[in-house]
Each structure stands twice: as C-alpha cells, then as structure tokens.
Design a protein around this motif. Structure first.
Motif, short mmCIF file in Angstrom:
data_model
loop_
_atom_site.label_atom_id
_atom_site.label_comp_id
_atom_site.label_asym_id
_atom_site.label_seq_id
_atom_site.Cartn_x
_atom_site.Cartn_y
_atom_site.Cartn_z
N ASP A 127 -3.76 7.33 -3.62
CA ASP A 127 -2.88 6.00 -3.25
C ASP A 127 -2.89 4.95 -4.26
O ASP A 127 -3.77 5.12 -4.99
CB ASP A 127 -3.41 5.58 -1.80
N TYR A 158 0.96 -1.28 -0.02
CA TYR A 158 0.05 0.12 -0.15
C TYR A 158 0.70 1.26 -0.09
O TYR A 158 1.81 1.29 0.88
CB TYR A 158 -1.00 0.16 1.31
N ASP A 218 -6.64 0.58 4.43
CA ASP A 218 -5.49 1.18 4.59
C ASP A 218 -5.47 2.50 4.85
O ASP A 218 -4.38 3.25 5.39
CB ASP A 218 -4.51 0.75 3.54
N ARG A 261 2.41 -2.51 4.78
CA ARG A 261 1.93 -3.60 4.43
C ARG A 261 0.32 -3.79 4.56
O ARG A 261 -0.06 -2.72 5.61
CB ARG A 261 2.34 -4.81 5.10
N TYR A 262 -0.42 -4.46 3.99
CA TYR A 262 -1.91 -4.43 4.13
C TYR A 262 -2.33 -4.78 5.47
O TYR A 262 -1.64 -5.47 6.16
CB TYR A 262 -2.40 -5.55 3.21
N ASN A 263 -3.22 -3.96 6.18
CA ASN A 263 -3.80 -4.12 7.26
C ASN A 263 -2.57 -4.03 8.36
O ASN A 263 -2.67 -4.51 9.45
CB ASN A 263 -4.54 -5.69 7.54
N ASN A 264 -1.61 -3.09 8.17
CA ASN A 264 -0.54 -2.96 9.14
C ASN A 264 -0.31 -1.57 9.05
O ASN A 264 0.17 -0.91 7.98
CB ASN A 264 0.72 -3.71 8.69
N ASN A 265 -0.78 -0.63 10.05
CA ASN A 265 -0.77 0.66 10.03
C ASN A 265 0.68 1.38 10.37
O ASN A 265 0.73 2.73 10.62
CB ASN A 265 -1.92 1.32 10.89
N ASP A 266 1.75 0.49 10.30
CA ASP A 266 3.15 1.03 10.66
C ASP A 266 3.57 1.36 9.46
O ASP A 266 4.35 0.76 8.58
CB ASP A 266 4.00 -0.20 11.07
N MET A 267 3.16 2.92 8.99
CA MET A 267 3.52 3.32 7.69
C MET A 267 5.01 4.04 7.83
O MET A 267 4.99 4.90 8.77
CB MET A 267 2.49 4.48 7.53
N ARG A 268 5.81 3.69 6.67
CA ARG A 268 6.87 4.34 6.93
C ARG A 268 6.96 5.26 5.61
O ARG A 268 6.68 5.04 4.49
CB ARG A 268 8.07 3.45 6.15
N PHE A 269 7.18 6.66 6.07
CA PHE A 269 7.39 7.80 5.18
C PHE A 269 8.67 8.20 4.40
O PHE A 269 9.83 8.17 5.12
CB PHE A 269 6.93 9.01 5.84
N GLN A 313 -5.19 6.34 5.82
CA GLN A 313 -4.99 6.83 7.39
C GLN A 313 -5.47 8.39 7.12
O GLN A 313 -4.94 8.88 6.19
CB GLN A 313 -3.77 6.55 7.90
N ARG A 330 -2.55 0.45 -4.86
CA ARG A 330 -2.32 -0.73 -4.04
C ARG A 330 -1.24 -1.73 -4.98
O ARG A 330 -1.32 -1.63 -6.17
CB ARG A 330 -3.44 -1.28 -3.44
N LEU A 390 -4.51 13.07 2.53
CA LEU A 390 -3.86 12.04 1.17
C LEU A 390 -4.56 12.64 0.18
O LEU A 390 -5.47 13.33 -0.24
CB LEU A 390 -4.84 10.86 1.73
#
Lengths: 112, 112
Positions: free
Chosen positions: A49, A32, B99, A94-102, B101, A51, A46
């Motif tokens: 986006d 994502y 996804d 990753r899908y369904n993982n809100n640890d988003m890296r910018f 946010q 996928r 946003l």
C-alpha cells in the motif's frame, strides 16, 4: 464519490518478465492506495500500500508508484513467478474513512 | 493473532427469504467493513461499523443492513432476497487510526 479504474483487465506474461497494472482515481481527497491479491476461492490479501505523502514504495519484487497530480498509481511486479498468478485489485480511500473503492481487477497469468 | 473469521462460509437461500451473516474481526480491531463481490460488479462497499455505529454506507438498498456488537463482532442482514444478491460477502477489519483492512474468507451466498 470515488471512482477507480483499473487496466488491463487481463495480463499474461512469461515467467521472469515484469508485470505492470495501472489505476486511476477521481477523488483528489483520496490519500490511501492499497493493492490486494486474490487467488481463486480465497480472500483478498494486502500485498502493498502507499499513502499520498509518498511517491514510490518497494517490497522485494513488488513496487507501487503514485502520481498525485495525474491521479494514478501503478503496481509493478518484477521477476514474475507462476505463484504470482491471481487477480489483483487496486483501491482508494480517504484517511480514516473505510469506504474503500476498488478497481475492477486484473487477472494476471504467469506462464512457466 | 487469529485473522478475520466469517460464518457461515456457504449459504443457499431462496428468493424472498432473509439471511444473516456474521463477522468476527481481528482482536483489537474495532472497525468492520462489509463488501459484496460479484463477477459483474466487482468489489463494492456496503457499510462500515465502528463502536456499534454505522459510520459509512455504500449505495445499496435498505434491504441490506447491519449491526455491530460491543465485542466488535458484526452481522449483516439481507431481507427479501433477490437472485442478484448471489455473491461473495466479505468483511474486513482494521485498527482505529489505521487504513489497512484485513479481509475474512467471505460467505458465499447463493439465491435460488
């Protein structure tokens, strides 16, 4: 963990020209990829986006392309306007993982 | 629908103190993520809460903690403040299974 690199850090274009911002990511499991626009003193918003099951997505003057094999994705803004001036961030997760890296951000300036 | 809200918007503290920041997600969103934004390090993931449980955690020291309540509102706490904790703290919420946010306006923390 995921590492996202973004280039360029600053970009200046004339009104009406196109702007392209590129990002690379390291985690092949990321699927994502959002792009956020942040104006001075405001929250990230946003703007588009994509996928990993799609190679390109377009919304009016904004488009994003994704190359999964090369692990890079790009933001394209056509017919730029002064109000497009802001800092743009790419991100990956990753899908369904809100640890988003910018990514570190690109300061876009559109000169009238 | 009301957006993500954060309180307070601005905060000034001194070294060694502790601080609590609050985030109310969009109605119906059960996931809340926290990010730290600084000019030097950019946007960095702190942690994510879902259904009152911490689901993901970034690379921050234990001085940074959080919690989520049954109404999905979340708080983050920073103890023993250091000068380097001065930053814009952003929270973001998303719906389960999606996804995207959405960010709040942030809390600007200044540590003197």
């Amino acid at each position: 963990g995921e590492n996202v690199e973004q280039h360029p850090s600053t970009l200046s274009v004339q009104e009406g020209d196109s702007a392209v911002i590129k990002c690379t990511y390291s985690d092949s499991a990321s699927n994502y990829f959002p792009w956020y626009k942040q104006e001075l003193g405001k929250r990230p918003q946003l703007i588009i986006d994509i996928r990993s099951n799609v190679g390109e997505k377009k919304d009016q003057r904004i488009a994003v392309t994704l190359n999964k094999t090369a692990k890079h994705f790009s933001l394209h803004i056509t017919e730029t306007q002064p109000e497009d001036s802001a800092v743009y961030f790419c991100a990956a997760s990753r899908y369904n993982n809100n640890d988003m890296r910018f990514g570190a951000g690109t300061r876009l300036t559109v000169k009238p | 629908k009301a957006g993500v809200t954060q309180t307070p918007r601005y905060l000034i503290k001194t070294r060694g103190q502790q601080v609590t920041l609050s985030c109310s997600p969009i109605s119906g969103h059960r996931s809340v993520s926290w990010y730290q934004q600084t000019p030097g390090q950019g946007l960095q993931f702190l942690f994510e809460y879902f259904s009152e449980t911490q689901r993901n955690k970034g690379n921050f020291p234990g001085r940074f903690s959080g919690r989520q309540f049954s109404n999905s509102r979340s708080e983050m706490n920073v103890s023993t403040l250091e000068l380097g904790d001065s930053a814009l703290y952003l929270c973001a919420s998303n719906k389960q299974g999606t996804d995207t946010q959405y960010f709040g306006p942030g809390t600007r923390l200044t540590v003197l």
